[in-house]
Design a protein around this motif. Sequence first.
Motif, PDB file in Angstrom:
ATOM      1  N   ALA A   1       0.822  -1.212   0.000  1.00 55.55           N
ATOM      2  CA  ALA A   1       0.000   0.000   0.000  1.00 55.55           C
ATOM      3  C   ALA A   1       0.852   1.256   0.000  1.00 55.55           C
ATOM      4  CB  ALA A   1      -0.919  -0.006   1.218  1.00 55.55           C
ATOM      5  N   HIS A   2       0.224   2.343  -0.452  1.00 56.05           N
ATOM      6  CA  HIS A   2       0.819   3.683  -0.436  1.00 56.05           C
ATOM      7  C   HIS A   2      -0.207   4.649   0.146  1.00 56.05           C
ATOM      8  CE1 HIS A   2       4.153   2.540  -3.053  1.00 56.05           C
ATOM      9  NE2 HIS A   2       3.282   1.958  -3.863  1.00 56.05           N
ATOM     10  N   PRO A   3       0.255   5.700   0.822  1.00 60.00           N
ATOM     11  CA  PRO A   3      -0.665   6.749   1.261  1.00 60.00           C
ATOM     12  C   PRO A   3      -1.292   7.436   0.049  1.00 60.00           C
ATOM     13  CG  PRO A   3       1.453   6.955   2.375  1.00 60.00           C
ATOM     14  CD  PRO A   3       1.627   5.933   1.290  1.00 60.00           C
ATOM     15  N   LEU A   4      -2.582   7.728   0.152  1.00 62.80           N
ATOM     16  CA  LEU A   4      -3.274   8.423  -0.934  1.00 62.80           C
ATOM     17  C   LEU A   4      -2.802   9.871  -1.026  1.00 62.80           C
ATOM     18  CD1 LEU A   4      -6.885   7.117  -0.309  1.00 62.80           C
ATOM     19  CD2 LEU A   4      -5.483   6.662  -2.322  1.00 62.80           C
ATOM     20  N   PRO A   5      -2.904  10.458  -2.221  1.00 60.72           N
ATOM     21  CA  PRO A   5      -2.581  11.882  -2.319  1.00 60.72           C
ATOM     22  C   PRO A   5      -3.595  12.704  -1.533  1.00 60.72           C
ATOM     23  CG  PRO A   5      -3.414  11.025  -4.416  1.00 60.72           C
ATOM     24  CD  PRO A   5      -3.325   9.877  -3.479  1.00 60.72           C
ATOM     25  N   GLU A   6      -3.183  13.865  -1.125  1.00 64.11           N
ATOM     26  CA  GLU A   6      -4.119  14.752  -0.433  1.00 64.11           C
ATOM     27  C   GLU A   6      -5.134  15.274  -1.438  1.00 64.11           C
ATOM     28  OE1 GLU A   6      -2.398  17.796   2.000  1.00 64.11           O
ATOM     29  OE2 GLU A   6      -0.843  16.427   2.749  1.00 64.11           O
ATOM     30  N   ALA A   7      -6.395  15.069  -1.131  1.00 65.30           N
ATOM     31  CA  ALA A   7      -7.495  15.540  -1.985  1.00 65.30           C
ATOM     32  C   ALA A   7      -8.758  15.530  -1.139  1.00 65.30           C
ATOM     33  CB  ALA A   7      -7.660  14.638  -3.202  1.00 65.30           C
ATOM     34  N   PRO A   8      -9.701  16.415  -1.442  1.00 63.23           N
ATOM     35  CA  PRO A   8     -10.929  16.480  -0.648  1.00 63.23           C
ATOM     36  C   PRO A   8     -11.748  15.194  -0.679  1.00 63.23           C
ATOM     37  CG  PRO A   8     -10.884  18.231  -2.321  1.00 63.23           C
ATOM     38  CD  PRO A   8      -9.651  17.416  -2.489  1.00 63.23           C
ATOM     39  N   TRP A   9     -11.583  14.374  -1.699  1.00 66.55           N
ATOM     40  CA  TRP A   9     -12.387  13.151  -1.824  1.00 66.55           C
ATOM     41  C   TRP A   9     -11.726  11.940  -1.183  1.00 66.55           C
ATOM     42  CZ3 TRP A   9     -10.977  16.288  -5.880  1.00 66.55           C
ATOM     43  CH2 TRP A   9      -9.842  15.927  -6.582  1.00 66.55           C
ATOM     44  N   PHE A  10     -10.509  12.092  -0.632  1.00 70.12           N
ATOM     45  CA  PHE A  10      -9.853  10.997   0.079  1.00 70.12           C
ATOM     46  C   PHE A  10      -9.802  11.305   1.570  1.00 70.12           C
ATOM     47  CE2 PHE A  10      -7.280  10.433  -4.005  1.00 70.12           C
ATOM     48  CZ  PHE A  10      -8.058   9.380  -4.446  1.00 70.12           C
ATOM     49  N   GLU A  11      -9.987  10.279   2.363  1.00 67.25           N
ATOM     50  CA  GLU A  11      -9.867  10.420   3.813  1.00 67.25           C
ATOM     51  C   GLU A  11      -8.425  10.810   4.148  1.00 67.25           C
ATOM     52  OE1 GLU A  11     -10.051   7.559   7.735  1.00 67.25           O
ATOM     53  OE2 GLU A  11     -11.018   6.891   5.904  1.00 67.25           O
ATOM     54  N   PRO A  12      -8.225  11.847   4.946  1.00 71.85           N
ATOM     55  CA  PRO A  12      -6.857  12.251   5.298  1.00 71.85           C
ATOM     56  C   PRO A  12      -6.094  11.096   5.949  1.00 71.85           C
ATOM     57  CG  PRO A  12      -8.433  13.924   5.996  1.00 71.85           C
ATOM     58  CD  PRO A  12      -9.233  12.725   5.546  1.00 71.85           C
ATOM     59  N   GLY A  13      -4.879  10.888   5.475  1.00 67.49           N
ATOM     60  CA  GLY A  13      -4.015   9.871   6.047  1.00 67.49           C
ATOM     61  C   GLY A  13      -4.292   8.450   5.590  1.00 67.49           C
ATOM     62  N   ALA A  14      -5.278   8.255   4.715  1.00 70.83           N
ATOM     63  CA  ALA A  14      -5.627   6.903   4.254  1.00 70.83           C
ATOM     64  C   ALA A  14      -4.592   6.395   3.262  1.00 70.83           C
ATOM     65  CB  ALA A  14      -7.013   6.900   3.613  1.00 70.83           C
ATOM     66  N   ALA A  15      -4.497   5.077   3.172  1.00 75.94           N
ATOM     67  CA  ALA A  15      -3.625   4.410   2.209  1.00 75.94           C
ATOM     68  C   ALA A  15      -4.444   3.368   1.462  1.00 75.94           C
ATOM     69  CB  ALA A  15      -2.450   3.752   2.921  1.00 75.94           C
ATOM     70  N   TRP A  16      -4.074   3.132   0.217  1.00 73.94           N
ATOM     71  CA  TRP A  16      -4.732   2.100  -0.577  1.00 73.94           C
ATOM     72  C   TRP A  16      -3.728   1.035  -0.972  1.00 73.94           C
ATOM     73  CZ3 TRP A  16      -8.650   4.064  -4.782  1.00 73.94           C
ATOM     74  CH2 TRP A  16      -9.785   4.592  -4.145  1.00 73.94           C
ATOM     75  N   SER A  17      -4.178  -0.197  -0.873  1.00 70.06           N
ATOM     76  CA  SER A  17      -3.369  -1.327  -1.320  1.00 70.06           C
ATOM     77  C   SER A  17      -3.488  -1.471  -2.839  1.00 70.06           C
ATOM     78  CB  SER A  17      -3.858  -2.616  -0.655  1.00 70.06           C
ATOM     79  OG  SER A  17      -5.163  -2.937  -1.129  1.00 70.06           O
ATOM     80  N   VAL A  18      -2.601  -2.279  -3.403  1.00 72.72           N
ATOM     81  CA  VAL A  18      -2.692  -2.597  -4.825  1.00 72.72           C
ATOM     82  C   VAL A  18      -4.063  -3.204  -5.113  1.00 72.72           C
ATOM     83  CG1 VAL A  18      -1.758  -4.076  -6.658  1.00 72.72           C
ATOM     84  CG2 VAL A  18      -0.194  -2.865  -5.111  1.00 72.72           C
ATOM     85  N   ARG A  19      -4.545  -4.067  -4.244  1.00 69.15           N
ATOM     86  CA  ARG A  19      -5.867  -4.680  -4.403  1.00 69.15           C
ATOM     87  C   ARG A  19      -6.950  -3.607  -4.502  1.00 69.15           C
ATOM     88  NH1 ARG A  19      -5.522  -7.199  -0.335  1.00 69.15           N
ATOM     89  NH2 ARG A  19      -4.954  -9.270  -1.120  1.00 69.15           N
ATOM     90  N   ARG A  20      -6.924  -2.652  -3.592  1.00 65.86           N
ATOM     91  CA  ARG A  20      -7.931  -1.586  -3.572  1.00 65.86           C
ATOM     92  C   ARG A  20      -7.854  -0.734  -4.838  1.00 65.86           C
ATOM     93  NH1 ARG A  20     -10.601   1.698   0.476  1.00 65.86           N
ATOM     94  NH2 ARG A  20     -12.057   2.928  -0.740  1.00 65.86           N
ATOM     95  N   VAL A  21      -6.649  -0.476  -5.301  1.00 66.47           N
ATOM     96  CA  VAL A  21      -6.473   0.266  -6.550  1.00 66.47           C
ATOM     97  C   VAL A  21      -7.114  -0.490  -7.709  1.00 66.47           C
ATOM     98  CG1 VAL A  21      -4.739   0.991  -8.258  1.00 66.47           C
ATOM     99  CG2 VAL A  21      -4.416   1.551  -5.843  1.00 66.47           C
ATOM    100  N   LEU A  22      -6.852  -1.792  -7.780  1.00 66.05           N
ATOM    101  CA  LEU A  22      -7.412  -2.596  -8.872  1.00 66.05           C
ATOM    102  C   LEU A  22      -8.933  -2.659  -8.792  1.00 66.05           C
ATOM    103  CD1 LEU A  22      -4.757  -5.414  -8.953  1.00 66.05           C
ATOM    104  CD2 LEU A  22      -5.082  -3.574 -10.630  1.00 66.05           C
ATOM    105  N   LEU A  23      -9.463  -2.782  -7.594  1.00 68.03           N
ATOM    106  CA  LEU A  23     -10.921  -2.781  -7.441  1.00 68.03           C
ATOM    107  C   LEU A  23     -11.509  -1.445  -7.891  1.00 68.03           C
ATOM    108  CD1 LEU A  23     -11.237  -4.662  -4.045  1.00 68.03           C
ATOM    109  CD2 LEU A  23     -11.947  -5.502  -6.300  1.00 68.03           C
ATOM    110  N   HIS A  24     -10.807  -0.358  -7.596  1.00 69.91           N
ATOM    111  CA  HIS A  24     -11.259   0.965  -8.031  1.00 69.91           C
ATOM    112  C   HIS A  24     -11.234   1.067  -9.553  1.00 69.91           C
ATOM    113  CE1 HIS A  24     -12.006   5.254  -7.940  1.00 69.91           C
ATOM    114  NE2 HIS A  24     -10.970   5.410  -8.751  1.00 69.91           N
ATOM    115  N   VAL A  25     -10.182   0.567 -10.179  1.00 71.10           N
ATOM    116  CA  VAL A  25     -10.086   0.609 -11.641  1.00 71.10           C
ATOM    117  C   VAL A  25     -11.196  -0.236 -12.269  1.00 71.10           C
ATOM    118  CG1 VAL A  25      -8.644  -0.004 -13.633  1.00 71.10           C
ATOM    119  CG2 VAL A  25      -7.629   1.200 -11.683  1.00 71.10           C
TER     120      VAL A  25
END
Length: 171
Positions: A122-146
């Motif tokens: 996992a990596h920390p998500l970029p700062e953006a209003p639509w992401f929870e502050p301090g959240a990280a996404w795994s490769v799995r979560r990225v693929l599910l999003h795609v």
Amino acid sequence: MTDRPTGDALPREHADLLETLAKHRGFLRQTCQGLTDEQAAQRTTVSALCLGGLIKHVSGVEQRWLRFATGGADAMRSDPVDWEGQFRMVEGETLAGLLDGYAEVAARTDAFVAAAPDLDAAHPLPEAPWFEPGAAWSVRRVLLHVVAETAQHAGHADIIRESLDGAKTMG
């Protein structure tokens, strides 16, 4: 984990993710079959979306999330995004060129997933209003999003195509 299996020997989860993503990419690509560049650029609803723009957008989204999965938020932001232009075809773009670019992005994603030793990385998500502050996404979560992004826009594409000439991909 030791050596990564390839081809049919992929771990079940890797294979399932790739199969699901391929299915929704296929729906999206099928929606564009037989169209001219002019048809692919045409808006057929009150939305600003067109079929070529959807291919362009989904390709860019997948490319950015792959950069995130491999290198984190800084890698994801390494190329500027034309937030408005990503949804329309601009001068000099062709549907064939957009589909070829999408196929290249898909091949890179598929190769990455096939070789990924750990979908929990996992990596920390970029700062953006639509992401929870301090959240990280795994490769799995990225693929599910795609997968979700691709499926959602395949549905949009089906509506646009039906409005264009009555053809249906998924109906």
